[in-house]
Design a protein around this motif. Structure first.
Motif, PDB file in Angstrom:
ATOM      1  N   ASN A 152       3.571  47.379  70.255  1.00 51.75           N
ATOM      2  CA  ASN A 152       4.375  46.769  71.322  1.00 51.75           C
ATOM      3  C   ASN A 152       4.381  47.613  72.593  1.00 51.75           C
ATOM      4  O   ASN A 152       4.287  47.082  73.703  1.00 51.75           O
ATOM      5  CB  ASN A 152       5.816  46.569  70.845  1.00 51.75           C
ATOM      6  N   THR A 153       4.507  48.934  72.427  1.00 52.08           N
ATOM      7  CA  THR A 153       4.682  49.794  73.599  1.00 52.08           C
ATOM      8  C   THR A 153       3.401  49.959  74.411  1.00 52.08           C
ATOM      9  O   THR A 153       3.442  49.965  75.645  1.00 52.08           O
ATOM     10  CB  THR A 153       5.190  51.182  73.175  1.00 52.08           C
ATOM     11  N   GLU A 194       2.443  46.968  76.687  1.00 52.39           N
ATOM     12  CA  GLU A 194       3.461  46.843  77.735  1.00 52.39           C
ATOM     13  C   GLU A 194       3.296  47.938  78.790  1.00 52.39           C
ATOM     14  O   GLU A 194       3.392  47.674  79.999  1.00 52.39           O
ATOM     15  CB  GLU A 194       4.851  46.909  77.104  1.00 52.39           C
ATOM     16  N   LEU A 240      10.228  41.542  78.366  1.00 53.99           N
ATOM     17  CA  LEU A 240       9.337  42.425  77.624  1.00 53.99           C
ATOM     18  C   LEU A 240      10.076  43.018  76.424  1.00 53.99           C
ATOM     19  O   LEU A 240      11.308  43.055  76.393  1.00 53.99           O
ATOM     20  CB  LEU A 240       8.834  43.551  78.533  1.00 53.99           C
ATOM     21  N   THR A 241       9.314  43.515  75.448  1.00 59.94           N
ATOM     22  CA  THR A 241       9.920  44.041  74.222  1.00 59.94           C
ATOM     23  C   THR A 241      10.725  45.309  74.474  1.00 59.94           C
ATOM     24  O   THR A 241      11.869  45.435  74.023  1.00 59.94           O
ATOM     25  CB  THR A 241       8.831  44.329  73.169  1.00 59.94           C
ATOM     26  N   ARG A 257      11.223  46.943  77.714  1.00 56.51           N
ATOM     27  CA  ARG A 257      11.957  46.949  78.986  1.00 56.51           C
ATOM     28  C   ARG A 257      12.935  45.790  79.121  1.00 56.51           C
ATOM     29  O   ARG A 257      13.730  45.758  80.061  1.00 56.51           O
ATOM     30  CB  ARG A 257      10.957  46.949  80.148  1.00 56.51           C
TER      31      ARG A 257
END
Length: 449
Positions: free
Chosen positions: A293-294, A297, A374-375, A377
């Motif tokens: 995820n990170t 992003e 976003l996941t 943020r």
């Protein structure tokens, strides 16, 4: 009786000689904010030696205007001062500027490598020694003689020789950089092709913003360490670059290399200081730490904030994005441990208190570059202010703006929330400069550029 008289006289002479010996040497006048420790660091001595030389019992009890004897400079008298070395200055140009021989300036500053002065280095000089603070720089021509050059400049040839510290020779080297009295330029050693360059501040700090301004006819490019500068044309013969310093950047010396369009290069290190950030432990949803995820992003936001708009859209200082800015739950640069990890993370912005009814305000005029969920943020908005400057507003409960929309300073663009990687409702505010997040507080205190 005679023996007693002789002993008394000898004692007086000895005391007088000791007092004279203790007072022999240059002095420094204490300025506001000085401490014995900071003074000792500049002049290459110790707190203990300074205290002993000046009969100071309490090292914390010094005051502005106090005159201190500086030990370690035997045979030298007068008042010492210091200035940070500016980008483009060398030991030779500083010797000309402050009016002392290059060798003496080197000894005064305990210079180990005369070819490696760094921007931001405290440079000690003797007040009132004369010198050439400003000058006109001349690049000598092939076949040109000292007499011809001095006649062209309208000055005495001996003055040209002595002013440039080249006593003992009467010839010129083609392309040699010479200085003549004048008020056009600061006396620095930059090649003439670069015109004038100002680096502010002279040294960098983790999380800070560096401003590099150019005045001259040539196109210029460069890099700070391994990061290319985003150079913006700001006028007919001027340009500038604003560059953020990463909060995790290694303290020490970092190379600032500049190039003009004819291939001429100049490089000099800058001092990069540690900022002294704190630490904190946080428990967050595990999915917000998952690289699956990170990473995508982070790459998405990197593409957004590395786009450079040539037009400057903001004016003046940035405003806080909330009406609550007396205290902050978390500061920029804080080293973070998530869910028991090591301190391998850091805080890329400034957190502000608020609830879902607290408006989020644009910090300055700009164009909305991104607004989406976003996941990590959460509900995030990024605003492009031009010249490579962006602000980010994270974890909102809702966003009220769309990409492409022009916003003004203080305009409501959303509401505080608890979306994404959070432990509770708050606003996470970021300022990005040249693709690097920096301390937002600095942008509320000073105008850039």
């Amino acid at each position: 009786m005679r023996v007693g008289v002789v002993l008394v006289v000898f004692s007086l002479l000895t005391s007088s000689a000791l007092a004279t010996a203790q007072q022999d040497g240059p002095v420094y006048v204490v300025d506001t904010g000085d401490t014995l420790f900071s003074i000792s660091q500049i002049f290459g001595t110790s707190v203990e030696q300074l205290a002993e030389a000046n009969n100071i019992e309490d090292p914390s009890a010094i005051f502005p205007g106090q005159t201190l004897l500086i030990p370690g400079y035997l045979g030298l008298g007068g008042t010492l001062q210091f200035n940070p070395v500016r980008y483009g200055e060398t030991l030779g140009s500083l010797a000309l500027r402050y009016g002392l021989p290059e060798g003496q300036m080197g000894r005064l500053n305990r210079v180990l490598n005369p070819q490696r002065l760094y921007s931001g280095q405290p440079f000690v000089y003797l007040e009132g020694a004369g010198g050439m603070p400003t000058s006109e720089r001349i690049s000598t021509l092939r076949g040109q003689s000292m007499l011809e050059l001095s006649a062209e400049l309208g000055i005495d040839s001996w003055g040209l020789v002595n002013g440039n510290g080249i006593e003992g020779r009467r010839w010129l080297v083609p392309g040699e950089l010479m200085y003549a009295p004048g008020d056009r330029d600061a006396t620095i050693a930059l090649p003439p092709e670069f015109g004038s360059i100002t680096v502010s501040p002279a040294s960098a700090t983790q999380g800070g913003t560096l401003t590099i301004e150019f005045e001259g006819p040539n196109q210029i490019s460069g890099r700070l360490g391994d990061r290319p500068l985003q150079v913006i044309v700001a006028g007919e013969a001027s340009a500038l670059a604003l560059q953020g310093i990463h909060a995790l950047a290694e303290p020490g010396l970092v190379e600032l290399e500049l190039m003009v369009d004819d291939g001429t290069r100049y490089s000099q290190p800058l001092l990069l200081r540690v900022a002294g950030y704190g630490q904190e432990f946080l428990q967050v949803p595990p999915e917000t730490l998952d690289p699956a995820n990170t990473q995508p992003e982070d790459e998405l936001i990197a593409r957004v904030v590395n786009m450079v708009t040539a037009e400057k859209l903001w004016e003046g200082k940035f405003v806080y994005p909330s009406t609550y800015f007396e205290t902050f739950p978390s500061f920029f640069g804080t080293r973070r441990s998530y869910n028991g990890s090591g301190f391998i993370y850091y805080h890329t912005g400034l957190d502000l208190f608020g609830s879902s009814s607290t408006p989020v305000l644009a910090s300055a005029r700009g164009r909305v570059a991104f607004s989406n969920l976003l996941t990590v943020r959460g509900n995030a908005t990024y605003i492009d202010h031009g010249w490579g400057i962006y602000t980010g507003y994270l974890h909102q409960s809702q966003s009220l703006v769309e990409p492409g929309e022009i916003v003004t300073a203080g305009q409501t663009i959303g509401y505080v929330g608890g979306t994404g990687r959070v432990t509770g409702a708050h606003l996470h505010w970021e300022v990005w400069v040249g693709g690097v997040p920096v301390d937002p507080v600095e942008w509320t205190l000073a105008e850039f550029p």
